[in-house]
Design a protein around this motif. Structure first.
Motif, PDB file in Angstrom:
ATOM      1  N   ALA A 135      -7.133  -5.825  -0.140  1.00 46.41           N
ATOM      2  CA  ALA A 135      -7.913  -5.028   0.803  1.00 46.41           C
ATOM      3  C   ALA A 135      -7.301  -3.649   1.026  1.00 46.41           C
ATOM      4  N   ARG A 136      -6.040  -3.487   0.595  1.00 50.24           N
ATOM      5  CA  ARG A 136      -5.316  -2.238   0.871  1.00 50.24           C
ATOM      6  C   ARG A 136      -5.010  -1.400  -0.361  1.00 50.24           C
ATOM      7  N   VAL A 137      -5.154  -1.961  -1.559  1.00 49.61           N
ATOM      8  CA  VAL A 137      -4.785  -1.210  -2.763  1.00 49.61           C
ATOM      9  C   VAL A 137      -5.958  -1.165  -3.731  1.00 49.61           C
ATOM     10  N   PRO A 138      -5.978  -0.179  -4.633  1.00 48.40           N
ATOM     11  CA  PRO A 138      -7.060  -0.107  -5.617  1.00 48.40           C
ATOM     12  C   PRO A 138      -7.113  -1.347  -6.496  1.00 48.40           C
ATOM     13  N   SER A 139      -8.310  -1.690  -6.943  1.00 44.40           N
ATOM     14  CA  SER A 139      -8.477  -2.873  -7.792  1.00 44.40           C
ATOM     15  C   SER A 139      -7.792  -2.700  -9.140  1.00 44.40           C
ATOM     16  N   SER A 140      -7.440  -1.479  -9.501  1.00 44.97           N
ATOM     17  CA  SER A 140      -6.758  -1.222 -10.772  1.00 44.97           C
ATOM     18  C   SER A 140      -5.290  -1.635 -10.743  1.00 44.97           C
ATOM     19  N   VAL A 141      -4.761  -1.966  -9.570  1.00 48.50           N
ATOM     20  CA  VAL A 141      -3.352  -2.360  -9.436  1.00 48.50           C
ATOM     21  C   VAL A 141      -3.257  -3.877  -9.540  1.00 48.50           C
ATOM     22  N   PRO A 142      -2.673  -4.415 -10.618  1.00 47.77           N
ATOM     23  CA  PRO A 142      -2.551  -5.872 -10.746  1.00 47.77           C
ATOM     24  C   PRO A 142      -1.566  -6.428  -9.712  1.00 47.77           C
ATOM     25  N   VAL A 143      -1.888  -7.614  -9.223  1.00 47.96           N
ATOM     26  CA  VAL A 143      -1.042  -8.277  -8.233  1.00 47.96           C
ATOM     27  C   VAL A 143      -0.641  -9.642  -8.772  1.00 47.96           C
ATOM     28  N   GLY A 144       0.669  -9.895  -8.825  1.00 49.71           N
ATOM     29  CA  GLY A 144       1.178 -11.152  -9.341  1.00 49.71           C
ATOM     30  C   GLY A 144       2.021 -11.874  -8.318  1.00 49.71           C
ATOM     31  N   VAL A 145       2.288 -13.154  -8.596  1.00 49.48           N
ATOM     32  CA  VAL A 145       3.073 -13.995  -7.684  1.00 49.48           C
ATOM     33  C   VAL A 145       4.147 -14.741  -8.463  1.00 49.48           C
ATOM     34  N   THR A 146       5.069 -15.322  -7.734  1.00 40.72           N
ATOM     35  CA  THR A 146       6.101 -16.170  -8.324  1.00 40.72           C
ATOM     36  C   THR A 146       5.576 -17.595  -8.512  1.00 40.72           C
ATOM     37  N   THR A 147       6.150 -18.309  -9.461  1.00 42.11           N
ATOM     38  CA  THR A 147       5.982 -19.768  -9.530  1.00 42.11           C
ATOM     39  C   THR A 147       7.361 -20.425  -9.577  1.00 42.11           C
ATOM     40  N   GLY A 148       8.348 -19.769  -8.993  1.00 41.92           N
ATOM     41  CA  GLY A 148       9.723 -20.255  -9.042  1.00 41.92           C
ATOM     42  C   GLY A 148       9.864 -21.680  -8.555  1.00 41.92           C
ATOM     43  N   ALA A 149      10.739 -22.432  -9.200  1.00 45.24           N
ATOM     44  CA  ALA A 149      10.925 -23.842  -8.878  1.00 45.24           C
ATOM     45  C   ALA A 149      11.394 -24.048  -7.439  1.00 45.24           C
ATOM     46  N   TRP A 150      12.058 -23.053  -6.841  1.00 45.01           N
ATOM     47  CA  TRP A 150      12.513 -23.214  -5.461  1.00 45.01           C
ATOM     48  C   TRP A 150      11.317 -23.309  -4.499  1.00 45.01           C
ATOM     49  N   ALA A 151      10.145 -22.752  -4.899  1.00 42.71           N
ATOM     50  CA  ALA A 151       8.961 -22.829  -4.045  1.00 42.71           C
ATOM     51  C   ALA A 151       8.286 -24.192  -4.126  1.00 42.71           C
ATOM     52  N   LEU A 161      -7.126 -16.269  -7.114  1.00 42.25           N
ATOM     53  CA  LEU A 161      -6.192 -16.173  -8.236  1.00 42.25           C
ATOM     54  C   LEU A 161      -5.495 -14.818  -8.287  1.00 42.25           C
ATOM     55  N   PRO A 162      -4.195 -14.818  -8.573  1.00 47.92           N
ATOM     56  CA  PRO A 162      -3.507 -13.563  -8.854  1.00 47.92           C
ATOM     57  C   PRO A 162      -3.881 -13.061 -10.239  1.00 47.92           C
ATOM     58  N   ASP A 163      -3.542 -11.818 -10.518  1.00 46.82           N
ATOM     59  CA  ASP A 163      -3.775 -11.281 -11.864  1.00 46.82           C
ATOM     60  C   ASP A 163      -2.758 -11.844 -12.847  1.00 46.82           C
ATOM     61  N   HIS A 164      -1.541 -12.059 -12.392  1.00 48.48           N
ATOM     62  CA  HIS A 164      -0.493 -12.638 -13.236  1.00 48.48           C
ATOM     63  C   HIS A 164       0.478 -13.419 -12.365  1.00 48.48           C
ATOM     64  N   ALA A 165       1.298 -14.223 -13.024  1.00 47.77           N
ATOM     65  CA  ALA A 165       2.324 -14.987 -12.315  1.00 47.77           C
ATOM     66  C   ALA A 165       3.541 -15.097 -13.213  1.00 47.77           C
ATOM     67  N   SER A 166       4.718 -15.038 -12.604  1.00 46.36           N
ATOM     68  CA  SER A 166       5.951 -15.153 -13.375  1.00 46.36           C
ATOM     69  C   SER A 166       6.334 -16.620 -13.522  1.00 46.36           C
ATOM     70  N   ALA A 183       0.826  -1.208   0.000  1.00 45.70           N
ATOM     71  CA  ALA A 183       0.000   0.000   0.000  1.00 45.70           C
ATOM     72  C   ALA A 183       0.861   1.259   0.000  1.00 45.70           C
ATOM     73  N   GLU A 184       1.916   1.255   0.793  1.00 49.59           N
ATOM     74  CA  GLU A 184       2.814   2.412   0.842  1.00 49.59           C
ATOM     75  C   GLU A 184       3.529   2.603  -0.494  1.00 49.59           C
ATOM     76  N   ALA A 185       3.966   1.512  -1.102  1.00 48.05           N
ATOM     77  CA  ALA A 185       4.693   1.608  -2.373  1.00 48.05           C
ATOM     78  C   ALA A 185       3.779   2.038  -3.512  1.00 48.05           C
ATOM     79  N   VAL A 186       2.540   1.566  -3.516  1.00 48.79           N
ATOM     80  CA  VAL A 186       1.581   2.004  -4.535  1.00 48.79           C
ATOM     81  C   VAL A 186       1.299   3.489  -4.373  1.00 48.79           C
ATOM     82  N   ALA A 187       1.171   3.950  -3.136  1.00 51.47           N
ATOM     83  CA  ALA A 187       0.979   5.376  -2.903  1.00 51.47           C
ATOM     84  C   ALA A 187       2.183   6.182  -3.398  1.00 51.47           C
ATOM     85  N   ALA A 188       3.359   5.560  -3.381  1.00 50.32           N
ATOM     86  CA  ALA A 188       4.581   6.228  -3.852  1.00 50.32           C
ATOM     87  C   ALA A 188       4.710   6.202  -5.373  1.00 50.32           C
TER      88      ALA A 188
END
Length: 245
Positions: A67-83, A100-105, A30-35
Motif C-alpha cells: 500500500a506504500r510502495v510502487p508495484s514495480s518494487v518486488p517484496v520478498g520474505v524469509t522462510t528461515g528454519a528458525w521461523a 503471496l510475496p514476489d520472492h522468498a529466500s 517506503a522511506e528506504a525505497v524513496a532513498a
C-alpha cells in the motif's frame, strides 16, 4: 540492485529503530525505497516480535508494504528454519499463504530446503537461494536440480570480522562457481556488512543493506533508519565500483 533487508531476526532489544509491526515496517520500507532501494526482504513478525510464516501475519505485512510502495518494487520474505523448525510444517505454511510475496529466500543448508523451494515454485513465488558461508550450502545447491530455476543466489557472508569478511566472501563466490548462471547478490552482516558491500561494488554484484544486516553506518555511528543505510550503501557501492575501473 540494492535490496533492503528491513528487520531480519532482530527485535525490540535492538532498539526502537528496528521496525516490527506491519505499519512500522511499511513506513520504513517506503522511506528506504524513496532513498533508492529497489527490492525488499522482510521478516514478518508476530505481535511479540517473533519471526513467523503465519499466513495471517505475512498477509498483513505484505499488504501494508504494498500500500506504500510502487508495484514495480518486488517484496520478498524469509522462510528461515528458525521461523518454523519442522520442514513439513514450513511447507504446509507456504501452501496456506493467502497473500503471496514476489520472492522468498531459502537457506540451502537447512533441512528441507529443496522441499520448501519446490513449494514456493509451485505457488508461483520466485526463490532466492541463500548460500551461507561456513556451511555446506554451496555444495548442496550445486547438486540441486532446482539451481537453474532460482531467481538469484544470495551469497551470505556470516564472517562478521571486518578484517577477514572480504576473504570469506571471495571464498564463498569461488565455491559457488558459475552458480548455474543465476544472478548473485552478495552481502555481509554486522562488522562484515560494509566491507562485503564494497566488495560487491568492486565486482559489480547486486547487494543488500538494512537493519537486518547492520545497525551501524560506515563510520560506525548508529543508523537512524533503513533509509539512512540505503543512502550510505548507494554511495559506498558506487564509490567502490568507480574505484574498480
Amino acid at each position: 540492485m540494492v535490496q533492503l533487508c528491513v528487520n531480519g531476526a532482530r527485535g525490540s532489544a535492538d532498539g526502537a529503530v528496528v521496525p516490527l509491526s506491519p505499519e512500522a515496517v511499511a513506513e520504513s520500507v517506503a522511506e528506504a525505497v524513496a532513498a533508492g532501494a529497489d527490492d525488499v526482504h522482510v521478516h514478518p513478525k508476530t505481535p511479540c516480535g517473533r519471526d513467523t510464516l503465519s499466513p495471517r501475519v505475512l498477509a498483513a505485512a505484505l499488504e501494508a508494504i504494498r500500500a506504500r510502495v510502487p508495484s514495480s518494487v518486488p517484496v520478498g520474505v524469509t522462510t528461515g528454519a528458525w521461523a518454523e523448525p519442522d520442514p513439513a510444517a514450513r511447507v504446509a505454511r507456504i501452501r496456506s499463504w493467502s497473500v503471496l510475496p514476489d520472492h522468498a529466500s531459502v537457506n540451502w543448508h537447512e533441512p528441507g530446503a529443496e522441499e520448501v523451494a519446490v513449494a514456493l515454485i509451485g505457488r508461483g513465488v520466485a526463490v532466492e537461494a541463500g548460500i551461507w558461508s561456513g556451511t555446506d550450502g554451496a555444495a548442496r545447491f550445486l547438486r540441486s536440480p532446482l539451481g537453474p530455476r532460482v531467481l538469484r543466489v544470495l551469497g551470505e557472508v556470516t564472517d562478521t570480522d571486518p578484517a577477514t569478511a572480504r576473504d570469506s566472501a571471495r571464498a564463498l563466490l569461488t565455491g559457488l562457481g558459475t552458480a548455474y548462471g543465476r544472478p548473485v547478490l552478495l552481502h555481509g552482516e554486522d562488522g562484515g556488512a560494509w566491507p562485503v558491500l564494497r566488495l560487491a561494488g568492486r565486482l559489480g554484484l547486486a547487494t543488500r543493506i538494512g537493519l537486518e544486516d547492520t545497525l551501524s553506518l560506515p563510520d560506525g555511528t548508529r543508523a537512524a533508519s533503513n533509509a539512512e543505510l540505503v543512502t550510505a550503501a548507494l554511495a559506498e557501492w558506487t564509490s567502490a565500483r568507480r574505484g574498480a575501473g
